[in-house]
Every structure is written in structure tokens, then in C-alpha cells.
Motif scaffolding. Structure first.
Motif, PDB file in Angstrom:
ATOM      1  N   LEU A   1      -1.506   9.597 -10.940  1.00  0.00           N
ATOM      2  CA  LEU A   1      -0.424   8.696 -11.313  1.00  0.00           C
ATOM      3  C   LEU A   1      -1.081   7.226 -11.409  1.00  0.00           C
ATOM      4  CD1 LEU A   1       2.214  10.069  -8.787  1.00  0.00           C
ATOM      5  CD2 LEU A   1       2.110  10.457 -11.312  1.00  0.00           C
ATOM      6  N   SER A   2      -0.630   6.579 -12.193  1.00  0.00           N
ATOM      7  CA  SER A   2      -0.658   5.018 -12.240  1.00  0.00           C
ATOM      8  C   SER A   2      -0.081   4.280 -11.088  1.00  0.00           C
ATOM      9  CB  SER A   2      -0.093   4.374 -13.559  1.00  0.00           C
ATOM     10  OG  SER A   2       1.471   4.257 -13.375  1.00  0.00           O
ATOM     11  N   GLY A   3      -0.657   3.024 -10.867  1.00  0.00           N
ATOM     12  CA  GLY A   3      -0.051   2.214  -9.709  1.00  0.00           C
ATOM     13  C   GLY A   3       1.249   2.179  -9.636  1.00  0.00           C
ATOM     14  N   GLY A   4       1.890   2.037 -10.992  1.00  0.00           N
ATOM     15  CA  GLY A   4       3.187   1.753 -10.939  1.00  0.00           C
ATOM     16  C   GLY A   4       3.956   2.910 -10.751  1.00  0.00           C
ATOM     17  N   GLU A   5       3.516   4.161 -11.287  1.00  0.00           N
ATOM     18  CA  GLU A   5       4.111   5.455 -10.842  1.00  0.00           C
ATOM     19  C   GLU A   5       3.996   5.833  -9.208  1.00  0.00           C
ATOM     20  OE1 GLU A   5       3.420   7.720 -15.033  1.00  0.00           O
ATOM     21  OE2 GLU A   5       1.725   7.624 -13.642  1.00  0.00           O
ATOM     22  N   GLN A   6       3.028   5.401  -8.860  1.00  0.00           N
ATOM     23  CA  GLN A   6       2.945   5.474  -7.320  1.00  0.00           C
ATOM     24  C   GLN A   6       3.957   4.727  -6.418  1.00  0.00           C
ATOM     25  OE1 GLN A   6      -1.111   6.151  -5.570  1.00  0.00           O
ATOM     26  NE2 GLN A   6      -1.776   5.573  -7.487  1.00  0.00           N
ATOM     27  N   GLN A   7       4.018   3.458  -6.934  1.00  0.00           N
ATOM     28  CA  GLN A   7       5.265   2.746  -6.070  1.00  0.00           C
ATOM     29  C   GLN A   7       6.508   3.217  -6.585  1.00  0.00           C
ATOM     30  OE1 GLN A   7       5.771   1.194  -3.786  1.00  0.00           O
ATOM     31  NE2 GLN A   7       5.163  -0.771  -3.914  1.00  0.00           N
TER      32      GLN A   7
ATOM     33  N   GLN B   1       0.858  -1.080   0.005  1.00  0.00           N
ATOM     34  CA  GLN B   1       0.032   0.135   0.186  1.00  0.00           C
ATOM     35  C   GLN B   1       0.827   1.028   0.076  1.00  0.00           C
ATOM     36  OE1 GLN B   1      -3.077  -0.651  -0.425  1.00  0.00           O
ATOM     37  NE2 GLN B   1      -2.979  -2.847   0.062  1.00  0.00           N
ATOM     38  N   PHE B   2       0.716   2.024  -0.775  1.00  0.00           N
ATOM     39  CA  PHE B   2       1.652   3.224  -1.345  1.00  0.00           C
ATOM     40  C   PHE B   2       1.869   4.164  -0.121  1.00  0.00           C
ATOM     41  CE2 PHE B   2      -0.420   2.140  -5.541  1.00  0.00           C
ATOM     42  CZ  PHE B   2       0.478   0.980  -5.967  1.00  0.00           C
ATOM     43  N   HIS B   3       1.005   4.383   0.664  1.00  0.00           N
ATOM     44  CA  HIS B   3       0.882   5.331   1.856  1.00  0.00           C
ATOM     45  C   HIS B   3       1.464   6.864   1.389  1.00  0.00           C
ATOM     46  CE1 HIS B   3      -0.069   1.968   4.651  1.00  0.00           C
ATOM     47  NE2 HIS B   3       0.929   1.573   4.175  1.00  0.00           N
ATOM     48  N   LEU B   4       0.930   7.226   0.264  1.00  0.00           N
ATOM     49  CA  LEU B   4       1.332   8.637  -0.226  1.00  0.00           C
ATOM     50  C   LEU B   4       0.121   9.625   0.243  1.00  0.00           C
ATOM     51  CD1 LEU B   4       2.114   7.940  -3.880  1.00  0.00           C
ATOM     52  CD2 LEU B   4       3.657   8.250  -2.092  1.00  0.00           C
ATOM     53  N   VAL B   5       0.399  10.571   0.564  1.00  0.00           N
ATOM     54  CA  VAL B   5      -0.581  11.734   1.206  1.00  0.00           C
ATOM     55  C   VAL B   5      -1.269  12.450  -0.259  1.00  0.00           C
ATOM     56  CG1 VAL B   5      -0.668  13.895   2.299  1.00  0.00           C
ATOM     57  CG2 VAL B   5       0.955  12.482   2.999  1.00  0.00           C
ATOM     58  N   ASN B   6      -2.602  12.065  -0.385  1.00  0.00           N
ATOM     59  CA  ASN B   6      -3.363  12.386  -1.435  1.00  0.00           C
ATOM     60  C   ASN B   6      -3.228  13.825  -1.908  1.00  0.00           C
ATOM     61  OD1 ASN B   6      -4.237   9.880  -1.673  1.00  0.00           O
ATOM     62  ND2 ASN B   6      -6.083  10.142  -0.243  1.00  0.00           N
ATOM     63  N   TYR B   7      -3.252  14.868  -0.814  1.00  0.00           N
ATOM     64  CA  TYR B   7      -3.220  16.233  -1.545  1.00  0.00           C
ATOM     65  C   TYR B   7      -1.780  16.542  -1.744  1.00  0.00           C
ATOM     66  CZ  TYR B   7      -2.236  16.834   3.598  1.00  0.00           C
ATOM     67  OH  TYR B   7      -1.784  16.690   4.923  1.00  0.00           O
TER      68      TYR B   7
ATOM     69  N   GLU C   1       5.965  -6.743  -0.019  1.00  0.00           N
ATOM     70  CA  GLU C   1       5.068  -6.953  -1.230  1.00  0.00           C
ATOM     71  C   GLU C   1       5.264  -5.729  -2.313  1.00  0.00           C
ATOM     72  OE1 GLU C   1       3.980  -9.653  -1.889  1.00  0.00           O
ATOM     73  OE2 GLU C   1       3.886 -11.003  -0.107  1.00  0.00           O
ATOM     74  N   PRO C   2       6.389  -5.233  -2.655  1.00  0.00           N
ATOM     75  CA  PRO C   2       6.248  -4.079  -3.149  1.00  0.00           C
ATOM     76  C   PRO C   2       5.673  -3.979  -4.648  1.00  0.00           C
ATOM     77  CG  PRO C   2       8.451  -5.066  -3.509  1.00  0.00           C
ATOM     78  CD  PRO C   2       7.581  -5.646  -2.649  1.00  0.00           C
ATOM     79  N   THR C   3       5.539  -5.331  -5.210  1.00  0.00           N
ATOM     80  CA  THR C   3       4.868  -5.602  -6.713  1.00  0.00           C
ATOM     81  C   THR C   3       3.454  -6.066  -6.341  1.00  0.00           C
ATOM     82  OG1 THR C   3       5.590  -7.503  -7.066  1.00  0.00           O
ATOM     83  CG2 THR C   3       7.028  -5.817  -7.658  1.00  0.00           C
ATOM     84  N   GLY C   4       2.688  -6.130  -5.277  1.00  0.00           N
ATOM     85  CA  GLY C   4       1.896  -7.097  -5.029  1.00  0.00           C
ATOM     86  C   GLY C   4       0.241  -6.508  -5.406  1.00  0.00           C
ATOM     87  N   ASN C   5       0.519  -4.974  -5.723  1.00  0.00           N
ATOM     88  CA  ASN C   5      -0.574  -4.078  -6.339  1.00  0.00           C
ATOM     89  C   ASN C   5      -0.423  -3.793  -7.944  1.00  0.00           C
ATOM     90  OD1 ASN C   5      -2.358  -4.397  -4.289  1.00  0.00           O
ATOM     91  ND2 ASN C   5      -1.616  -2.461  -3.357  1.00  0.00           N
ATOM     92  N   LEU C   6       0.557  -4.622  -8.517  1.00  0.00           N
ATOM     93  CA  LEU C   6       0.972  -4.168  -9.952  1.00  0.00           C
ATOM     94  C   LEU C   6       0.863  -5.207 -10.912  1.00  0.00           C
ATOM     95  CD1 LEU C   6       4.517  -2.451  -8.793  1.00  0.00           C
ATOM     96  CD2 LEU C   6       2.144  -1.295  -8.892  1.00  0.00           C
ATOM     97  N   ASP C   7       0.505  -4.488 -12.344  1.00  0.00           N
ATOM     98  CA  ASP C   7       0.401  -5.588 -12.975  1.00  0.00           C
ATOM     99  C   ASP C   7       1.750  -6.051 -13.735  1.00  0.00           C
ATOM    100  OD1 ASP C   7       1.432  -3.614 -14.820  1.00  0.00           O
ATOM    101  OD2 ASP C   7      -0.325  -2.691 -15.531  1.00  0.00           O
ATOM    102  N   GLU C   8       1.742  -6.925 -14.550  1.00  0.00           N
ATOM    103  CA  GLU C   8       2.994  -7.414 -14.859  1.00  0.00           C
ATOM    104  C   GLU C   8       4.100  -6.472 -15.645  1.00  0.00           C
ATOM    105  OE1 GLU C   8       4.080 -10.227 -18.540  1.00  0.00           O
ATOM    106  OE2 GLU C   8       2.960 -11.649 -16.671  1.00  0.00           O
ATOM    107  N   ALA C   9       3.509  -5.500 -16.157  1.00  0.00           N
ATOM    108  CA  ALA C   9       4.561  -4.589 -16.988  1.00  0.00           C
ATOM    109  C   ALA C   9       5.218  -3.741 -15.782  1.00  0.00           C
ATOM    110  CB  ALA C   9       3.839  -3.702 -17.832  1.00  0.00           C
ATOM    111  N   ASN C  10       4.340  -2.901 -14.970  1.00  0.00           N
ATOM    112  CA  ASN C  10       4.838  -2.317 -13.705  1.00  0.00           C
ATOM    113  C   ASN C  10       5.727  -3.078 -12.761  1.00  0.00           C
ATOM    114  OD1 ASN C  10       3.988   0.551 -14.194  1.00  0.00           O
ATOM    115  ND2 ASN C  10       1.692  -0.388 -14.109  1.00  0.00           N
TER     116      ASN C  10
END
Length: 229
Positions: free
Chosen positions: A137-143, A89-95, A162-171
Motif C-alpha cells: 500500500l502507498s503511504g496515503g493508503e496506509q493512513q 507513524q501508521f503502526h500497522l502490523v506488517n504481516y 500529525e496524520p498528514t505528516g508523512n504524506l504528499d500533497e495529494a494524499n
């Protein structure tokens, strides 16, 4: 001297041994993956290595310091100064923008420096997305923002849960390639993953079962590159 060493580490909750007499060493600049089924002790181990928890028994030496004996305040300082954390889970601050999210890690370490934060984003290929919010940002960009944030204070060791757990194969491939570059730069990496393809790109894979270190696999053909069938 190893960068990280666990000596006969236990984490006990009542009758449950979340970690049960675990001993291991990680050398400076090494890339290690940790695998195991749910409930095997992976997260418990990461919390202890990451100075977010303490063992019930045993020693945990990080850069020669036994962090198992440190106070909560000292553990916070050690985590801030020596450890970079990357989560599923990226835990980025949304704002906050991407660059501001990276600068937030600097704020707790020293003084925010936008130029350094922009350089960290450039290192992960996101210089042109610096002013974008997480929702843009896409999920890959957020990671990748999370990777930049983990690296901004030049940690001794990077822990990725689990740094790739929420990513598709390309990301997933993009993030693993980033890890390859970090390893080439001398960064010490410990990556928890359920994905055998991600685990197998590390130099060593440690397998936990029921709180015990049950197996260690050395990758004789280590390249740091993920291979998809």
C-alpha cells in the motif's frame, strides 16, 4: 455538557511544566486542531486526552467522567471504548492484511467481524485493497487503513497526531477530505498538526506555547476543505 473538558490541567516533570494550567472545552461533533512548536505540550495533551497518561494536577472530563482519577486499567478500557487514535507513524502490523489490521482493533474491543472491517475500509475508499499487506500500500493508503481502524469501534472522539505528516500533497488532501466526511457524520475530531493548511480547515485552532494555551482562532469560513495556493 461538553464531550471533553480540561480544567486547570498541569503536567509537571521536575522543574518542567509540559502543560501549565490548561483549560479548554470541546463540544460533541466539533472539529478542533492543535498547533504549536516542538516542546509546546501538544503530544503531552494528546496523551492525556487519549488516556495514555494522567495529569499532575487538574481535571480531564471525557463524556462526564473525570479520567484524571481513573486507574490504568480503567483508562485502557475508556481508550478502547471511546477513543479512536490516528498517528503519523501508521503502526500497522506488517504481516497482516489491511482488513486484518482493522479487525485487530475489534479484537481488543469485542469480537472481530470481517464484514464490519470491510465496510470500514469501504468507507475510506479501500475496499479493493482489503487483502493487501502494508508493504503493498502507498503511504496515503496506509493512513486510510489507520483511519478505518480508528473508526471501527465507533469512538466518541477521534484523536489524530500529525496524520498528514508523512504524506504528499495529494494524499494529504485525501485524508483531510476523509476528516470532512467524518465531521459531517457527527464525529468529534481533535487533530494535532504542524501544517497551517491542515489546521485551518478545522472549526477552531488552539495554539500551545511552552505548555500554555496561548491563542484560539475560530474559522469563520469553515468548510472542512483544504485549500492549496
Amino acid at each position: 455538557m461538553s464531550l471533553l473538558e480540561l480544567k486547570n490541567v498541569y503536567k509537571i516533570y521536575g522543574d518542567l511544566h509540559a502543560l501549565d494550567d490548561v483549560s479548554l472545552k470541546v463540544e460533541k461533533g466539533e472539529w478542533v486542531s492543535i498547533m504549536g512548536p516542538s516542546g509546546s505540550g501538544k503530544s503531552t495533551m494528546m496523551n492525556i486526552i487519549g488516556c495514555m497518561d494522567k495529569p499532575s494536577k487538574g481535571e480531564v472530563l471525557l463524556d462526564g467522567v473525570d479520567i484524571s482519577k481513573e486507574s490504568k486499567k480503567n483508562l485502557t478500557n475508556i481508550r478502547r471504548d471511546k477513543i479512536g487514535l490516528i498517528f503519523q507513524q501508521f503502526h500497522l502490523v506488517n504481516y497482516l492484511t489491511a482488513v486484518e489490521n482493522v479487525m485487530l482493533a475489534q479484537y481488543y474491543h469485542s469480537i472481530p467481524d470481517e464484514k464490519e472491517a470491510l465496510e470500514a475500509l469501504d468507507r475510506v475508499g479501500l475496499a479493493d485493497r482489503a487483502k493487501h499487506l502494508p508493504s503493498q500500500l502507498s503511504g496515503g493508503e496506509q493512513q486510510r487503513v489507520c483511519v478505518a481502524r480508528a473508526l471501527i469501534n465507533y469512538p466518541e472522539i477521534v484523536l489524530a497526531d500529525e496524520p498528514t505528516g508523512n504524506l504528499d500533497e495529494a494524499n494529504e488532501e485525501v485524508v483531510v477530505d476523509l476528516f470532512h466526511k467524518l465531521h459531517d457524520d457527527g464525529t468529534t475530531l481533535i487533530v494535532v498538526t504542524h501544517d497551517p493548511e491542515v489546521a485551518e480547515v478545522a472549526q477552531r485552532t488552539l495554539v500551545l506555547r511552552s505548555g500554555k494555551l496561548s491563542k484560539e482562532v475560530v474559522n469563520e469560513n469553515f468548510t472542512g476543505k483544504i485549500r492549496f495556493d
